[in-house]
Design a protein around this motif. Structure first.
Motif, PDB file in Angstrom:
ATOM      1  N   GLU A  15       0.420  -1.227   0.202  1.00 48.59           N
ATOM      2  CA  GLU A  15      -0.179  -0.490   0.225  1.00 48.59           C
ATOM      3  C   GLU A  15       1.019   1.196   0.078  1.00 48.59           C
ATOM      4  OE1 GLU A  15      -3.378  -0.275   3.075  1.00 48.59           O
ATOM      5  OE2 GLU A  15      -4.187  -2.024   1.967  1.00 48.59           O
ATOM      6  N   ARG A  40      -3.983  -1.069   7.299  1.00 52.63           N
ATOM      7  CA  ARG A  40      -4.393  -0.849   6.082  1.00 52.63           C
ATOM      8  C   ARG A  40      -4.706   0.267   5.493  1.00 52.63           C
ATOM      9  NH1 ARG A  40      -3.030  -5.722   3.181  1.00 52.63           N
ATOM     10  NH2 ARG A  40      -4.124  -5.338   1.401  1.00 52.63           N
ATOM     11  N   SER A  98      -6.833   0.669  -6.512  1.00 51.26           N
ATOM     12  CA  SER A  98      -6.973  -0.817  -6.768  1.00 51.26           C
ATOM     13  C   SER A  98      -6.542  -1.055  -5.678  1.00 51.26           C
ATOM     14  CB  SER A  98      -7.032  -1.657  -8.172  1.00 51.26           C
ATOM     15  OG  SER A  98      -5.506  -1.342  -9.249  1.00 51.26           O
ATOM     16  N   HIS A 104      -6.975  -2.482  -0.785  1.00 47.68           N
ATOM     17  CA  HIS A 104      -8.481  -3.962  -0.673  1.00 47.68           C
ATOM     18  C   HIS A 104      -9.186  -3.376   0.976  1.00 47.68           C
ATOM     19  CE1 HIS A 104      -6.694  -5.767  -4.021  1.00 47.68           C
ATOM     20  NE2 HIS A 104      -5.735  -5.992  -3.245  1.00 47.68           N
ATOM     21  N   GLU A 105      -8.634  -2.771   1.989  1.00 46.73           N
ATOM     22  CA  GLU A 105      -9.446  -2.640   3.172  1.00 46.73           C
ATOM     23  C   GLU A 105      -9.715  -0.507   2.816  1.00 46.73           C
ATOM     24  OE1 GLU A 105      -9.730  -4.722   5.770  1.00 46.73           O
ATOM     25  OE2 GLU A 105      -8.923  -6.054   4.202  1.00 46.73           O
ATOM     26  N   GLY A 128     -12.889  -4.158  -7.181  1.00 48.41           N
ATOM     27  CA  GLY A 128     -12.454  -4.847  -6.682  1.00 48.41           C
ATOM     28  C   GLY A 128     -12.450  -4.292  -4.835  1.00 48.41           C
ATOM     29  N   LEU A 129     -12.508  -3.088  -5.182  1.00 43.57           N
ATOM     30  CA  LEU A 129     -12.715  -2.223  -3.352  1.00 43.57           C
ATOM     31  C   LEU A 129     -13.525  -2.919  -2.917  1.00 43.57           C
ATOM     32  CD1 LEU A 129     -10.992   0.900  -4.151  1.00 43.57           C
ATOM     33  CD2 LEU A 129      -9.834  -1.452  -3.772  1.00 43.57           C
ATOM     34  N   THR A 130     -14.535  -3.914  -2.694  1.00 43.06           N
ATOM     35  CA  THR A 130     -15.441  -4.438  -1.572  1.00 43.06           C
ATOM     36  C   THR A 130     -15.660  -4.261  -0.861  1.00 43.06           C
ATOM     37  OG1 THR A 130     -14.605  -6.557  -1.116  1.00 43.06           O
ATOM     38  CG2 THR A 130     -15.117  -6.875  -3.552  1.00 43.06           C
ATOM     39  N   LYS A 131     -15.026  -3.574  -0.338  1.00 45.38           N
ATOM     40  CA  LYS A 131     -15.154  -3.209   1.155  1.00 45.38           C
ATOM     41  C   LYS A 131     -15.760  -1.528   1.462  1.00 45.38           C
ATOM     42  CE  LYS A 131     -13.164  -6.067   4.007  1.00 45.38           C
ATOM     43  NZ  LYS A 131     -11.988  -6.149   5.508  1.00 45.38           N
TER      44      LYS A 131
END
Length: 186
Positions: A32, A74, A97, A100-101, A123-126
């Motif tokens: 990150e 994160r 992308s 992820h958090e 892809g950033l499901t949160k």
């Protein structure tokens, strides 16, 4: 009677344990930090003002405009409002992308005229909060594109010179949506 080497044995074992745990990071996750440096480079190419604290330490959680989760270090928030003062520009969202958090992405008041590859955010499901307010994004089908992001709870598109009718199909997947800001002042 304890020997004088007892504390050194404890220190030795602690160091061995820490060395055997390569995934532990102090500060932020290395991939990150690298992604933030790529983000910085991309924003600088567009004549945007990136906070001066970026890259000053290995702990990107201490950088201005970056928020991290308390428990995992994160990146959970990027507050990039008003960093671009030049003319209209397009932003390739692929630069975000790796986060992820990420829960919050604030790109408000940046003169964005287009969002290249909005699917890169899938892809950033949160991702819960997306603020694109105060830009000049005029795509009438932005809700159709954002409708794919089922985790979104707050979408702010106010002050974007948008016009037209919102299609009901845009809201079909937005089951978690609590707030939609579309205010326009003329």
């Amino acid at each position: 009677m304890m020997s004088g080497s007892f504390p050194f044995k404890i220190l030795f074992w602690v160091l061995c344990i820490l060395q055997c745990m390569p995934n532990i990071t102090f500060g932020c996750v290395p991939e990150e930090r690298i992604a933030l440096m790529h983000t910085q480079s991309s924003l600088m190419k567009s004549n945007s003002e990136v906070p001066s604290s970026w890259g000053q330490s290995d702990d990107c959680c201490s950088w201005e405009s970056v928020t991290c989760n308390d428990d995992s270090t994160r990146v959970s928030g990027l507050h990039l409002f008003g960093i671009h003062e030049g003319g209209p520009w397009n932003l390739n969202l692929e630069i975000f992308s790796p986060f992820h958090e990420l829960l919050l992405l604030d790109l408000s008041w940046n003169m964005l005229s287009g969002l290249q590859n909005i699917d890169a955010l899938r892809g950033l499901t949160k991702l819960r909060n997306l603020d694109l307010s105060g830009n000049i994004y005029e795509d009438d089908d932005i809700m159709g594109s954002l409708g794919k992001f089922t985790s979104l709870e707050v979408i702010n598109l106010a002050m974007n010179n948008m016009s037209g009718t919102l299609k009901n199909t845009a809201f079909g997947n937005l089951k978690n949506l609590r707030e939609l800001h579309l205010r326009q002042i003329s």
